[in-house]
Write a protein that holds these residues in place. Structure first.
Motif, PDB file in Angstrom:
ATOM      1  N   SER A   1       0.858  -1.072  -0.096  1.00  0.00           N
ATOM      2  CA  SER A   1      -0.101  -0.072  -0.048  1.00  0.00           C
ATOM      3  C   SER A   1       1.012   1.144   0.129  1.00  0.00           C
ATOM      4  CB  SER A   1      -0.886   0.090   1.189  1.00  0.00           C
ATOM      5  OG  SER A   1      -1.218   1.211   1.826  1.00  0.00           O
ATOM      6  N   LEU A   2       0.538   2.291  -0.439  1.00  0.00           N
ATOM      7  CA  LEU A   2       1.215   3.483  -0.691  1.00  0.00           C
ATOM      8  C   LEU A   2       0.765   4.446   0.440  1.00  0.00           C
ATOM      9  CD1 LEU A   2       1.114   3.825  -4.569  1.00  0.00           C
ATOM     10  CD2 LEU A   2       3.120   3.144  -2.974  1.00  0.00           C
ATOM     11  N   SER A   3      -0.189   4.201   1.252  1.00  0.00           N
ATOM     12  CA  SER A   3      -0.735   5.295   2.263  1.00  0.00           C
ATOM     13  C   SER A   3       0.417   5.294   3.365  1.00  0.00           C
ATOM     14  CB  SER A   3      -1.874   4.936   2.685  1.00  0.00           C
ATOM     15  OG  SER A   3      -1.664   3.568   3.385  1.00  0.00           O
ATOM     16  N   VAL A   4       0.815   6.453   3.883  1.00  0.00           N
ATOM     17  CA  VAL A   4       1.714   6.589   4.922  1.00  0.00           C
ATOM     18  C   VAL A   4       0.631   6.612   6.463  1.00  0.00           C
ATOM     19  CG1 VAL A   4       3.252   8.019   6.184  1.00  0.00           C
ATOM     20  CG2 VAL A   4       3.287   7.897   3.684  1.00  0.00           C
ATOM     21  N   ALA A   5       1.179   6.056   7.336  1.00  0.00           N
ATOM     22  CA  ALA A   5       0.382   5.930   8.544  1.00  0.00           C
ATOM     23  C   ALA A   5       0.844   7.379   9.626  1.00  0.00           C
ATOM     24  CB  ALA A   5       0.844   4.657   9.608  1.00  0.00           C
ATOM     25  N   ALA A   6      -0.309   7.757  10.210  1.00  0.00           N
ATOM     26  CA  ALA A   6      -0.315   9.108  10.695  1.00  0.00           C
ATOM     27  C   ALA A   6       0.530   8.910  11.903  1.00  0.00           C
ATOM     28  CB  ALA A   6      -1.595   9.921  11.021  1.00  0.00           C
ATOM     29  N   PRO A   7       1.477   9.967  12.532  1.00  0.00           N
ATOM     30  CA  PRO A   7       1.964   9.497  13.812  1.00  0.00           C
ATOM     31  C   PRO A   7       1.018   9.454  14.918  1.00  0.00           C
ATOM     32  CG  PRO A   7       2.308  11.843  12.860  1.00  0.00           C
ATOM     33  CD  PRO A   7       1.612  11.184  12.000  1.00  0.00           C
ATOM     34  N   PRO A   8       1.279   9.127  16.149  1.00  0.00           N
ATOM     35  CA  PRO A   8       0.265   8.987  17.394  1.00  0.00           C
ATOM     36  C   PRO A   8      -0.063  10.277  17.711  1.00  0.00           C
ATOM     37  CG  PRO A   8       2.424   7.957  17.654  1.00  0.00           C
ATOM     38  CD  PRO A   8       2.634   8.272  16.430  1.00  0.00           C
ATOM     39  N   PRO A   9      -1.052  10.664  18.104  1.00  0.00           N
ATOM     40  CA  PRO A   9      -1.325  12.290  18.581  1.00  0.00           C
ATOM     41  C   PRO A   9      -0.340  12.154  20.032  1.00  0.00           C
ATOM     42  CG  PRO A   9      -3.160  10.708  19.298  1.00  0.00           C
ATOM     43  CD  PRO A   9      -2.025   9.883  18.454  1.00  0.00           C
ATOM     44  N   LYS A  10      -0.031  13.516  20.116  1.00  0.00           N
ATOM     45  CA  LYS A  10       0.824  13.898  21.403  1.00  0.00           C
ATOM     46  C   LYS A  10      -0.128  13.864  22.565  1.00  0.00           C
ATOM     47  CE  LYS A  10       4.241  16.914  18.858  1.00  0.00           C
ATOM     48  NZ  LYS A  10       4.764  18.273  18.917  1.00  0.00           N
ATOM     49  N   SER A  11       0.522  13.830  23.808  1.00  0.00           N
ATOM     50  CA  SER A  11      -0.279  13.763  25.176  1.00  0.00           C
ATOM     51  C   SER A  11      -0.615  15.095  25.467  1.00  0.00           C
ATOM     52  CB  SER A  11       0.560  12.953  26.008  1.00  0.00           C
ATOM     53  OG  SER A  11       1.603  13.725  26.379  1.00  0.00           O
ATOM     54  N   PHE A  12      -1.472  15.150  26.246  1.00  0.00           N
ATOM     55  CA  PHE A  12      -1.984  16.612  26.790  1.00  0.00           C
ATOM     56  C   PHE A  12      -0.809  17.331  27.221  1.00  0.00           C
ATOM     57  CE2 PHE A  12      -3.699  19.465  30.077  1.00  0.00           C
ATOM     58  CZ  PHE A  12      -4.728  20.109  29.377  1.00  0.00           C
ATOM     59  N   ALA A  13       0.187  16.712  28.055  1.00  0.00           N
ATOM     60  CA  ALA A  13       1.195  17.415  28.498  1.00  0.00           C
ATOM     61  C   ALA A  13       2.222  18.016  27.587  1.00  0.00           C
ATOM     62  CB  ALA A  13       2.009  16.285  29.836  1.00  0.00           C
ATOM     63  N   ARG A  14       2.346  16.855  26.584  1.00  0.00           N
ATOM     64  CA  ARG A  14       3.086  17.626  25.464  1.00  0.00           C
ATOM     65  C   ARG A  14       2.938  18.689  24.838  1.00  0.00           C
ATOM     66  NH1 ARG A  14       6.854  13.088  22.512  1.00  0.00           N
ATOM     67  NH2 ARG A  14       8.542  13.779  23.660  1.00  0.00           N
ATOM     68  N   ARG A  15       1.490  18.591  24.669  1.00  0.00           N
ATOM     69  CA  ARG A  15       0.805  19.992  23.897  1.00  0.00           C
ATOM     70  C   ARG A  15       0.617  21.051  24.639  1.00  0.00           C
ATOM     71  NH1 ARG A  15      -4.716  17.889  22.587  1.00  0.00           N
ATOM     72  NH2 ARG A  15      -4.294  16.451  24.221  1.00  0.00           N
ATOM     73  N   HIS A  16       0.853  20.845  26.068  1.00  0.00           N
ATOM     74  CA  HIS A  16       0.716  22.285  26.612  1.00  0.00           C
ATOM     75  C   HIS A  16       1.956  22.347  27.646  1.00  0.00           C
ATOM     76  CE1 HIS A  16      -3.451  21.198  25.402  1.00  0.00           C
ATOM     77  NE2 HIS A  16      -3.554  22.491  25.561  1.00  0.00           N
TER      78      HIS A  16
ATOM     79  N   LEU B   1       4.014  24.370  28.054  1.00  0.00           N
ATOM     80  CA  LEU B   1       4.612  25.641  28.877  1.00  0.00           C
ATOM     81  C   LEU B   1       3.185  26.114  29.862  1.00  0.00           C
ATOM     82  CD1 LEU B   1       6.355  28.153  29.035  1.00  0.00           C
ATOM     83  CD2 LEU B   1       5.343  29.177  27.133  1.00  0.00           C
ATOM     84  N   ALA B   2       2.147  25.706  29.472  1.00  0.00           N
ATOM     85  CA  ALA B   2       0.990  26.169  30.181  1.00  0.00           C
ATOM     86  C   ALA B   2       0.828  25.409  31.394  1.00  0.00           C
ATOM     87  CB  ALA B   2      -0.373  25.984  29.392  1.00  0.00           C
ATOM     88  N   LEU B   3       1.229  24.145  31.550  1.00  0.00           N
ATOM     89  CA  LEU B   3       1.042  23.335  32.753  1.00  0.00           C
ATOM     90  C   LEU B   3       1.986  24.154  34.095  1.00  0.00           C
ATOM     91  CD1 LEU B   3       0.285  19.923  31.509  1.00  0.00           C
ATOM     92  CD2 LEU B   3      -1.178  21.467  32.696  1.00  0.00           C
ATOM     93  N   PRO B   4       3.274  24.296  33.696  1.00  0.00           N
ATOM     94  CA  PRO B   4       4.079  24.811  34.759  1.00  0.00           C
ATOM     95  C   PRO B   4       3.800  26.144  35.231  1.00  0.00           C
ATOM     96  CG  PRO B   4       5.520  23.707  33.002  1.00  0.00           C
ATOM     97  CD  PRO B   4       4.202  23.654  32.553  1.00  0.00           C
ATOM     98  N   LEU B   5       3.152  26.937  34.327  1.00  0.00           N
ATOM     99  CA  LEU B   5       2.946  28.197  34.537  1.00  0.00           C
ATOM    100  C   LEU B   5       1.604  28.200  35.248  1.00  0.00           C
ATOM    101  CD1 LEU B   5       3.953  31.034  33.788  1.00  0.00           C
ATOM    102  CD2 LEU B   5       2.185  31.151  31.946  1.00  0.00           C
ATOM    103  N   LEU B   6       0.643  27.188  35.121  1.00  0.00           N
ATOM    104  CA  LEU B   6      -0.587  27.303  35.974  1.00  0.00           C
ATOM    105  C   LEU B   6      -0.256  26.690  37.160  1.00  0.00           C
ATOM    106  CD1 LEU B   6      -3.657  27.037  35.817  1.00  0.00           C
ATOM    107  CD2 LEU B   6      -3.585  24.718  35.457  1.00  0.00           C
ATOM    108  N   VAL B   7       0.567  25.778  37.194  1.00  0.00           N
ATOM    109  CA  VAL B   7       1.193  25.279  38.825  1.00  0.00           C
ATOM    110  C   VAL B   7       1.821  26.490  39.548  1.00  0.00           C
ATOM    111  CG1 VAL B   7       2.670  23.974  39.862  1.00  0.00           C
ATOM    112  CG2 VAL B   7       1.128  22.933  38.057  1.00  0.00           C
ATOM    113  N   LEU B   8       2.620  27.194  38.984  1.00  0.00           N
ATOM    114  CA  LEU B   8       3.492  28.166  39.534  1.00  0.00           C
ATOM    115  C   LEU B   8       2.500  29.274  39.921  1.00  0.00           C
ATOM    116  CD1 LEU B   8       6.868  28.531  37.521  1.00  0.00           C
ATOM    117  CD2 LEU B   8       6.423  27.643  39.789  1.00  0.00           C
TER     118      LEU B   8
END
Length: 149
Positions: free
Chosen positions: A15-30, A32-39
């Motif tokens: 097959s010529l279709s390319v598999a999509a990479p797995p979605p990033k976790s919530f922590a990886r997507r945010h 910068l926001a998570l440590p700022l929210l905690v601080l």
């Protein structure tokens, strides 16, 4: 020549279709926001809880009698009613002054009208209020009544 495969069988061609990479976790997507929210969020939450406890829990309650000599609304940003009550040992001799804060406007207006007369004030003492925005003293007047002379 290639013959079409019968229905229901799969083709063995790649097959010529390319598999999509797995979605990033919530922590990886945010990241910068998570440590700022905690601080910023945790100290703010702690200060809010501390303020709520300090203003709703009373260390002591009592009643004082005397003459209201000073009573005014003070503050640049946070306006509070502040006053001073003087007690008399004998006519004309001041013995003690009692500084207080009033949070309720209706009580403040009654005190304002009784300025210079002998009154009895009911108060609650609130220790460790974190800012003077709620009052300059730790004594908060909750009721007042005039004492006839």
């Amino acid at each position: 020549m290639d013959e079409p495969s019968p229905a229901g069988t799969e083709s063995t061609e790649p097959s010529l279709s390319v598999a999509a990479p797995p979605p990033k976790s919530f922590a990886r997507r945010h990241w910068l926001a998570l440590p700022l929210l905690v601080l910023l969020g945790l100290p703010l939450l702690g200060l809010t809880a501390w303020t709520a406890i300090a203003l709703n829990w009373s260390y002591s309650t009592g009643k004082r009698a005397g003459y209201v000599q000073k009573f005014s609304r003070k503050g640049f940003v946070c306006k509070t009613w502040e006053g001073t009550l003087y007690t008399d040992i004998a006519k004309g001799f001041r013995s003690d002054s009692f500084s207080f804060t009033v949070r309720d406007d209706s009580v403040a207006h009654v005190l304002e009208s009784l300025s210079g007369r002998k009154v009895a004030v009911e108060y609650e003492q609130h220790l460790y209020v974190p800012t003077s925005c709620f009052g300059e003293t730790e004594y908060f007047v909750t009721g007042v009544q005039e004492i006839p002379e």
